[in-house]
Design an enzyme around this catalytic site. Structure first.
Site, PDB file in Angstrom:
ATOM      1  N   LEU A  40       0.860  -1.184   0.000  1.00 26.42           N
ATOM      2  CA  LEU A  40       0.000   0.000   0.000  1.00 26.42           C
ATOM      3  C   LEU A  40       0.899   1.236   0.000  1.00 26.42           C
ATOM      4  CD1 LEU A  40      -2.940  -0.644   2.506  1.00 26.42           C
ATOM      5  CD2 LEU A  40      -3.161  -0.068   0.096  1.00 26.42           C
ATOM      6  N   ASP A  41       0.546   2.238  -0.788  1.00 31.56           N
ATOM      7  CA  ASP A  41       1.302   3.494  -0.789  1.00 31.56           C
ATOM      8  C   ASP A  41       1.336   4.074   0.625  1.00 31.56           C
ATOM      9  OD1 ASP A  41       1.646   3.333  -3.517  1.00 31.56           O
ATOM     10  OD2 ASP A  41      -0.088   4.593  -3.981  1.00 31.56           O
TER      11      ASP A  41
END
Length: 303
Positions: A40-41
């Site tokens: 996930l960013d």
């Protein structure tokens, strides 16, 4: 405590990296063998599937799952990272109606050949794309097939649009938002992102890291900790014992087990079959099929 083997469904907060989550899981669970099934960013939040000890062997099967996201897109702004943490490259007036945003957004479904974000971890000639970007080196940014479906429009306040959808593994939400901005003629960048589902697990099943740590200290059962035998819920299971189990632990499939696998395996639907111990209930191995070889052991699980 007895070493845990399985999945941990973590609710990642915004502002930390996926690497940070893994590092903290290692400390909480007292093991170095921790991975995850999908980055996930840093600015994103939501469901991250942690893989602990022997569950790291299941990585490819968990990674193959579809995902679902709830997102916000800032219209009239374009950045180098395709999200609001990046450097602004261009701003444009936003002269679109709520109906236009909804219509265009709902039209962006199905398979699409989209450009991968330059700030992503895909490797080109052994180097990650974001390394080329940070060093300002020339590189041809690849395109890939991404699939989006079940797109729902949640609202538009004049500058920020809100959607949710499902997508295939390896699809980039930022690429979808970039396309939305291009179609609307004003550009767009991601302003918020929450992963709500990673097949077959939902965000509601996850736990915050601090609650996981506290629960373990208190000896509570943590529903977000999924044991090995439940980790691959959709794959068929066969249970064995005795001689079959002894052979399997030595990397061999008995004639009796092979005959049984032939009756269960549907090549149109099944990629793998899980082999469990009839006595302990534990997952022993993952079996698949290969052309010209028949059934082969893909993974042996050791406790």
């Amino acid at each position: 405590m007895t070493p845990f083997n399985g999945l941990v469904l973590v609710r990642k907060p915004p502002g930390v990296t996926s690497h940070d989550v893994v590092a903290r899981l290692r400390r909480i669970l007292g093991t170095k063998s921790v991975g995850h099934a999908g980055t996930l960013d840093p600015m994103a939040e939501g469901l991250m599937v942690g893989l602990v000890n022997e569950a790291t062997k299941l990585s490819q099967y968990i990674l193959e799952g579809d995902k679902a996201y709830h997102l916000k897109a800032k219209l009239g702004v374009e950045t180098d990272t395709l999200d609001i943490t990046g450097q602004v490259l261009k701003t444009s007036p936003v002269n679109v109606s709520k109906d236009e945003v909804e219509k265009i957004g709902l039209s962006l479904q199905g398979e699409m050949n989209l450009k991968v974000p330059i700030y992503s971890a895909i490797k080109i000639n052994g180097q990650k794309l974001y390394d080329y970007a940070r060093k300002e080196q020339e590189v041809e940014v690849p395109h890939k097939i991404m699939k989006f479906w079940d797109v729902e429009f949640l609202g538009f306040d004049g500058t920020e649009a809100e959607f949710k959808f499902k997508c295939s593994k390896g699809s980039y939400v930022r690429s979808w938002i970039e396309l939305l901005g291009a179609k609307l003629g004003c550009g767009a960048t991601m302003s918020a992102l929450t992963r709500t589902w990673s097949d077959p697990y939902a965000l509601e099943q996850s736990v915050l890291l601090e609650d996981l740590e506290e629960g373990l200290k208190q000896g509570r059962e943590i529903p977000a900790m999924i044991p090995m035998e439940e980790a691959l819920g959709s794959a068929k299971k066969v249970r064995i014992r005795g001689h079959d189990q002894t052979l399997l632990s030595n990397g061999q499939i008995s004639h009796e087990l092979r005959s049984f696998l032939i009756t269960m395996f549907d090549p149109q639907k099944d990629e793998i079959i899980q082999v469990l111990s009839l006595t302990s209930g534990k997952l022993l191995a993952i079996v698949g099929i290969e052309k010209d070889r028949g059934f082969v052991i893909k993974r042996v699980i050791k406790y």
